[in-house]
Write an enzyme that holds these catalytic residues in place. Structure first.
Site, mmCIF file in Angstrom:
data_model
loop_
_atom_site.group_PDB
_atom_site.id
_atom_site.type_symbol
_atom_site.label_atom_id
_atom_site.label_comp_id
_atom_site.label_asym_id
_atom_site.label_seq_id
_atom_site.Cartn_x
_atom_site.Cartn_y
_atom_site.Cartn_z
ATOM 1 N N CYS A 1 0.817 -1.229 0.000
ATOM 2 C CA CYS A 1 0.000 0.000 0.000
ATOM 3 C C CYS A 1 0.848 1.275 0.000
ATOM 4 O O CYS A 1 0.347 2.350 -0.325
ATOM 5 C CB CYS A 1 -0.941 0.006 1.188
ATOM 6 S SG CYS A 1 -2.147 -1.319 1.098
ATOM 7 N N HIS B 1 -3.133 7.612 1.655
ATOM 8 C CA HIS B 1 -3.544 6.269 1.238
ATOM 9 C C HIS B 1 -4.898 5.991 1.868
ATOM 10 O O HIS B 1 -5.124 6.305 3.037
ATOM 11 C CB HIS B 1 -2.497 5.248 1.705
ATOM 12 C CG HIS B 1 -2.964 3.834 1.562
ATOM 13 N ND1 HIS B 1 -3.498 3.359 0.390
ATOM 14 C CD2 HIS B 1 -3.001 2.791 2.449
ATOM 15 C CE1 HIS B 1 -3.829 2.089 0.544
ATOM 16 N NE2 HIS B 1 -3.541 1.731 1.784
ATOM 17 N N ASN C 1 -9.910 0.209 -0.322
ATOM 18 C CA ASN C 1 -8.442 0.272 -0.294
ATOM 19 C C ASN C 1 -7.912 -0.364 -1.582
ATOM 20 O O ASN C 1 -8.002 -1.584 -1.748
ATOM 21 C CB ASN C 1 -7.941 -0.469 0.949
ATOM 22 C CG ASN C 1 -6.422 -0.458 1.076
ATOM 23 O OD1 ASN C 1 -5.712 -0.105 0.139
ATOM 24 N ND2 ASN C 1 -5.927 -0.854 2.228
HETATM 25 N N1 ACO Z 1 -18.331 -7.409 9.362
HETATM 26 C C1 ACO Z 1 -18.750 -7.590 10.613
HETATM 27 N N2 ACO Z 1 -17.933 -7.867 11.629
HETATM 28 C C2 ACO Z 1 -16.623 -7.965 11.352
HETATM 29 C C3 ACO Z 1 -16.102 -7.791 10.061
HETATM 30 C C4 ACO Z 1 -17.024 -7.505 9.026
HETATM 31 N N3 ACO Z 1 -16.651 -7.319 7.755
HETATM 32 N N4 ACO Z 1 -14.759 -7.947 10.093
HETATM 33 C C5 ACO Z 1 -14.430 -8.201 11.374
HETATM 34 N N5 ACO Z 1 -15.562 -8.224 12.134
HETATM 35 C C6 ACO Z 1 -15.665 -8.475 13.563
HETATM 36 C C7 ACO Z 1 -14.517 -9.279 14.113
HETATM 37 O O1 ACO Z 1 -14.737 -10.672 13.909
HETATM 38 C C8 ACO Z 1 -14.541 -8.908 15.565
HETATM 39 O O2 ACO Z 1 -15.556 -9.654 16.203
HETATM 40 P P1 ACO Z 1 -15.360 -10.203 17.709
HETATM 41 O O3 ACO Z 1 -15.214 -8.959 18.550
HETATM 42 O O4 ACO Z 1 -16.620 -10.959 17.958
HETATM 43 O O5 ACO Z 1 -14.124 -11.027 17.685
HETATM 44 C C9 ACO Z 1 -15.000 -7.444 15.560
HETATM 45 O O6 ACO Z 1 -15.605 -7.244 14.266
HETATM 46 C C10 ACO Z 1 -13.864 -6.462 15.739
HETATM 47 O O7 ACO Z 1 -12.786 -6.850 14.869
HETATM 48 P P2 ACO Z 1 -11.462 -5.989 14.742
HETATM 49 O O8 ACO Z 1 -10.578 -6.609 13.709
HETATM 50 O O9 ACO Z 1 -10.886 -5.779 16.102
HETATM 51 O O10 ACO Z 1 -12.084 -4.605 14.198
HETATM 52 P P3 ACO Z 1 -11.403 -3.212 14.026
HETATM 53 O O11 ACO Z 1 -12.221 -2.188 14.696
HETATM 54 O O12 ACO Z 1 -9.932 -3.250 14.334
HETATM 55 O O13 ACO Z 1 -11.561 -2.967 12.457
HETATM 56 C C11 ACO Z 1 -10.225 -3.084 10.461
HETATM 57 C C12 ACO Z 1 -10.989 -3.869 11.556
HETATM 58 C C13 ACO Z 1 -11.232 -2.292 9.692
HETATM 59 C C14 ACO Z 1 -9.544 -4.100 9.558
HETATM 60 C C15 ACO Z 1 -9.177 -2.154 11.101
HETATM 61 O O14 ACO Z 1 -8.434 -2.858 12.054
HETATM 62 C C16 ACO Z 1 -8.226 -1.540 10.091
HETATM 63 O O15 ACO Z 1 -8.610 -0.761 9.247
HETATM 64 N N6 ACO Z 1 -6.930 -1.827 10.215
HETATM 65 C C17 ACO Z 1 -5.904 -1.188 9.381
HETATM 66 C C18 ACO Z 1 -5.869 -1.741 8.006
HETATM 67 C C19 ACO Z 1 -4.841 -0.943 7.205
HETATM 68 O O16 ACO Z 1 -4.502 0.183 7.481
HETATM 69 N N7 ACO Z 1 -4.318 -1.495 6.193
HETATM 70 C C20 ACO Z 1 -3.349 -0.686 5.430
HETATM 71 C C21 ACO Z 1 -2.441 -1.430 4.773
HETATM 72 S S1 ACO Z 1 -3.220 -2.560 3.705
HETATM 73 C C22 ACO Z 1 -1.924 -3.191 2.733
HETATM 74 O O17 ACO Z 1 -0.781 -2.856 2.832
HETATM 75 C C23 ACO Z 1 -2.307 -4.250 1.771
#
Ligand code: ACO
Length: 323
Positions: free
Chosen positions: A114, A250, A280
């Site tokens: 990314c 990004h 993304n």
């Molecule tokens: N729909 C519903 N629920 C979901 C989904 C979904 N699509 N995905 C995850 N959940 C659930 C999980 O199972 C978890 O449930 P649990 O509490 O029962 O275990 C809950 O939601 C919380 O999950 P988290 O992963 O802790 O959620 P978070 O608030 O951290 O959001 C996210 C997840 C959106 C992925 C976030 O962490 C994020 O954006 N991280 C950064 C990603 C990033 O910046 N990437 C950049 C680089 S990408 C690259 O280089 C290719």
């Protein structure tokens, strides 16, 4: 005579097929509300069967060249940022080079996931500053739809396909207006390899593999590192946040982008956000956002544009450009 890189063209390409959050929610345990609230994503584009990263890259580059009033034969450098190449080798850039009718100079891929566009821009900027090339196209192009596990709701809802490109021309620093790439700042921390990776590849398995991510960990690192690299870019140019006309980040998560905006004290209308429509798109997200803001007249010649990105590696960086 000291040389710098001026942006002279900008272009983008998105595949036709749109997949909305609601469409994903039909077959996955997720909802439009969850995806929007946690990420800001509303929909994403997905390449058609047989439509490859090189196709997306070619269309974006062609549009960027057209906006610069140039053609492929004018180029002597092509740098393509991608983590989803058509083949393991040769570089996808080689295919794009041939299709653009570019018959001299060099074409190669850069891989920083990314953060790839910032890394590719830096490589091209360095080459122009050193006089190794006079005219370059820098492309970010991805087909992440091909490396997603479409049964994993934690990752497949986050990504989309697309491409964007900039044309750069070497100019003398003495040129009026000082419109050029001011600086690029690159970092990596390989100790974090395992928090965002693809579980395949030619040396480790026979398949291309699927994207795996510890989202919360990546989020934590993103806020910390992006914040630091923004400070680094401003300090290096003796600029303050108040002087930034546009933040073009990004597009990984609207909460990360909002955090960077708050850090800089920028009002939301100074931040270019395309995540709702594009999701993304990895290395393509910054040039796609740039093209959107140039096309609708927000980014104008002379504006100070700050770009930042973090991706797998981990790798991250920032670029400051006087547009
Ligand atoms: N729909 C519903 N629920 C979901 C989904 C979904 N699509 N995905 C995850 N959940 C659930 C999980 O199972 C978890 O449930 P649990 O509490 O029962 O275990 C809950 O939601 C919380 O999950 P988290 O992963 O802790 O959620 P978070 O608030 O951290 O959001 C996210 C997840 C959106 C992925 C976030 O962490 C994020 O954006 N991280 C950064 C990603 C990033 O910046 N990437 C950049 C680089 S990408 C690259 O280089 C290719």
């Amino acid at each position: 005579m000291s040389l710098r890189s001026q942006v002279t063209g900008c272009g983008a390409y998105l595949p036709d097929r749109v997949i909305t959050n609601s469409e994903l929610a039909v077959r996955l345990d997720t909802s439009d509300e969850w995806i929007r609230k946690r990420t800001g994503i509303g929909e994403r584009r997905v390449a058609a069967p047989g439509e490859l990263t090189s196709d997306l890259a070619y269309y974006a580059a062609q549009r960027a060249l057209a906006s610069a009033g140039m053609s492929g034969s004018d180029l002597d450098l092509l740098v393509l940022a991608t983590a989803t190449p058509d083949n393991t080798f040769p570089a996808t850039a080689a295919k794009v080079q041939a299709r653009l009718g570019m018959v001299r100079g060099a074409a190669f891929d850069v891989q920083a996931v990314c953060a790839g566009f910032i890394f590719a821009l830096s490589v091209a900027d360095n080459a122009l500053r050193l006089g190794q090339a006079r005219t370059a196209v820098v492309i970010g192009a991805e087909t992440f739809s091909r490396i997603l596990d479409w049964d994993d709701r934690g990752t497949c809802v986050l990504f989309g396909d697309g491409a964007g490109a900039l044309v750069l021309k070497a100019v003398s620093v003495a040129s009026p207006g000082g419109r050029f790439v001011l600086s690029n700042h690159l970092h990596s921390d390989g100790r974090q390899y395992d928090i965002l990776y693809v579980d395949g590849g030619p040396s480790s398995s026979r398949g291309a593999g699927f994207l795996r991510m510890h989202g919360r960990e990546v989020f934590r690192h993103a806020v910390q590192h992006l914040s630091a690299v923004i400070d680094e870019a401003l300090e290096a140019n003796q600029l303050t946040a108040a002087e930034i006309d546009w933040l073009v980040p990004h597009q990984a998560n609207s909460r990360i982008i909002d955090a960077m905006g708050r850090k800089l004290g920028l009002s939301p209308d100074k931040i270019v956000m395309t995540i709702e429509q594009h999701a993304n798109t990895s290395a393509a997200s910054i040039p796609l956002a740039l093209e959107a803001a140039v096309d609708d007249g927000r980014i104008k010649p002379g504006h100070l544009v700050l770009m930042e990105a973090l991706g797998g590696g981990l790798s991250w960086g920032a670029s400051l450009v006087r547009w």
